[in-house]
Design an enzyme around this catalytic site. Structure first.
Site, PDB file in Angstrom:
ATOM      1  N   GLU A  48      -5.909   3.180   9.629  1.00  0.00           N
ATOM      2  CA  GLU A  48      -6.844   4.157   8.467  1.00  0.00           C
ATOM      3  C   GLU A  48      -8.335   2.956   8.721  1.00  0.00           C
ATOM      4  O   GLU A  48      -8.408   2.257   8.806  1.00  0.00           O
ATOM      5  CB  GLU A  48      -6.087   4.518   7.540  1.00  0.00           C
ATOM      6  N   LYS A 125      -6.614  13.558   7.131  1.00  0.00           N
ATOM      7  CA  LYS A 125      -5.360  13.268   5.814  1.00  0.00           C
ATOM      8  C   LYS A 125      -5.446  14.594   5.072  1.00  0.00           C
ATOM      9  O   LYS A 125      -6.908  14.644   4.552  1.00  0.00           O
ATOM     10  CB  LYS A 125      -5.865  11.755   5.378  1.00  0.00           C
ATOM     11  N   GLU A 144     -10.618   8.309  -2.886  1.00  0.00           N
ATOM     12  CA  GLU A 144     -10.374   9.486  -1.416  1.00  0.00           C
ATOM     13  C   GLU A 144     -10.565  10.492  -2.160  1.00  0.00           C
ATOM     14  O   GLU A 144     -11.601  11.435  -1.537  1.00  0.00           O
ATOM     15  CB  GLU A 144      -9.145   9.327  -1.339  1.00  0.00           C
ATOM     16  N   CYS A 170      -1.549   6.810   6.004  1.00  0.00           N
ATOM     17  CA  CYS A 170      -1.716   6.047   5.002  1.00  0.00           C
ATOM     18  C   CYS A 170      -1.003   6.924   4.011  1.00  0.00           C
ATOM     19  O   CYS A 170       0.284   7.175   4.188  1.00  0.00           O
ATOM     20  CB  CYS A 170      -2.911   6.082   4.570  1.00  0.00           C
ATOM     21  N   ASN A 195      -4.030   2.025   4.328  1.00  0.00           N
ATOM     22  CA  ASN A 195      -5.023   0.694   3.285  1.00  0.00           C
ATOM     23  C   ASN A 195      -4.224   0.848   2.251  1.00  0.00           C
ATOM     24  O   ASN A 195      -4.195   1.775   1.222  1.00  0.00           O
ATOM     25  CB  ASN A 195      -6.119   0.912   3.626  1.00  0.00           C
TER      26      ASN A 195
HETATM   27  N1  ING Z   1      -3.778   4.191   0.252  1.00  0.00           N
HETATM   28  C1  ING Z   1      -2.271   3.914  -0.655  1.00  0.00           C
HETATM   29  C2  ING Z   1      -1.198   4.439   0.320  1.00  0.00           C
HETATM   30  O1  ING Z   1      -0.306   5.156  -0.146  1.00  0.00           O
HETATM   31  C3  ING Z   1      -0.618   3.964  -2.498  1.00  0.00           C
HETATM   32  C4  ING Z   1      -2.406   3.951  -1.896  1.00  0.00           C
HETATM   33  C5  ING Z   1      -0.174   2.899  -2.918  1.00  0.00           C
HETATM   34  C6  ING Z   1      -0.013   4.857  -3.092  1.00  0.00           C
HETATM   35  C7  ING Z   1       0.635   2.960  -3.224  1.00  0.00           C
HETATM   36  C8  ING Z   1       0.710   5.461  -3.991  1.00  0.00           C
HETATM   37  C9  ING Z   1       1.063   4.090  -3.638  1.00  0.00           C
HETATM   38  O2  ING Z   1      -0.738   3.452   1.034  1.00  0.00           O
HETATM   39  C10 ING Z   1      -4.190   4.960   0.468  1.00  0.00           C
HETATM   40  N2  ING Z   1      -5.416   4.408   1.267  1.00  0.00           N
HETATM   41  O3  ING Z   1      -3.451   6.114   0.831  1.00  0.00           O
END
Ligand code: ING
Length: 305
Positions: A48, A125, A144, A170, A195
């Protein structure tokens, strides 16, 4: 009948610093394409936001700076070199990037590009995590919802080299619907980049489980839908935010068959047997034989909103 196999590579990237020029970043991607070609790879999957730092991690106040992170034309003047190198190598690839669409709407996007440099599939997304406003006192942000619209293309499935491919991005990988909707559409292979920060400011108790939950999400999605899932990280500490690696190729059996060992640019290559999809769907996960959506209803109290 000869089994259907594909040689695939997860092209994990280390951090892309703000100081990097676009040419420097593209040189890294092209180097990974060339390395993959030497290994006989047919499809390379990049993460991503593979062209820029993951800018949702901070509030971008300057309008011109913010819009410098999006690409309107793909290939554009600078990304043309990536497309040219891939066509030269006859290499197909998946690329995640921040898209400024024709109508100027902004999406977190991934494209599937065939070995002749044709964009044959696009995904925007759908599950945008985080917030649309700055979270006070957080060590870093996830904006985002501020910088992208929810994807408007659904979860499509594209045939390529006799393989049905779906794309995700992601946070999509944490939601069961992503894999199920793609599987119901016939997908055999899901390619996704991520990411993912090594800590979650609003859920610190999960910090020790970030890597586990990353692999759990993809292994479960692969197994419960009899699909191959290639998950590819942008890893390392990028503009002060430490991100996990763990790029992995997940089999319909639920096993991780290949995994990244570093937090930098790293190619993870393996052969995948598409017929494993068929074997798991023949009985254990035969949707027609065993799945009963007409009986699925919640008779508990409605979930509190
Ligand atoms: N990043 C993270 C992901 O879903 C996240 C955001 C991290 C959400 C941990 C919940 C828990 O891997 C992106 N860019 O979606």
């Amino acid at each position: 009948m000869r089994s259907r196999t594909l040689t695939v590579s997860a092209a994990q990237l280390g951090p892309i610093p703000l100081s990097a020029t676009r040419a420097e970043t593209l040189a890294r991607l092209i180097k990974l394409l060339e390395e993959a070609a030497l290994e006989g790879t047919q499809l390379v999957v990049f993460p991503e936001a593979a062209l820029t730092p993951f800018f949702p991690h901070w509030l971008v106040r300057d309008h011109d700076e913010l819009h410098s992170y999006y690409d309107k034309n793909l290939p554009g003047t600078d990304t043309q070199a990536l497309f040219d190198a891939a066509r030269e190598l006859q290499m197909a690839f998946v690329l995640g990037y921040a898209e400024r669409a024709e109508d100027n709407r902004l999406f977190n996007t991934a494209v599937l590009v065939d070995e002749n440099a044709n964009i044959i599939h696009r995904y925007r997304k759908i599950h945008l995590p985080g917030f649309d406003a700055v979270q006070k006192d957080a060590p870093f942000q996830n904006l985002e919802k501020r910088y992208f619209e929810v994807g408007n293309l659904g979860f499509g499935v594209q045939s390529w080299r006799k393989t049905k491919i779906g794309l995700a991005i992601c946070n999509d990988r944490r939601w069961a619907e992503t894999y199920r909707v793609l599987a119901l559409g016939g997908a055999e292979l899901v390619c996704l980049g991520y990411n993912t920060p090594a800590s979650t400011p609003h859920l610190p108790e999960s910090d020790r489980l970030v890597d586990f939950q990353n692999h759990l999400s993809m292994q479960a999605g692969a197994y419960q839908n009899s699909m191959w899932v290639i998950g590819v990280a942008k890893a390392g500490t990028e503009e002060g935010v430490s991100q996990i690696g763990g790029s992995a190729i997940n089999a319909p059996s639920g096993e991780i068959v290949a995994v990244a060992r570093t937090l930098g640019d790293e190619l993870v290559t393996t052969d995948i047997d598409l017929d494993m999809v068929t074997r798991y769907r023949r009985d254990v996960f035969s949707f027609s034989q065993h799945r009963r959506p007409e009986h699925y209803r919640s008779i508990t109290e409605p979930v509190a909103r």
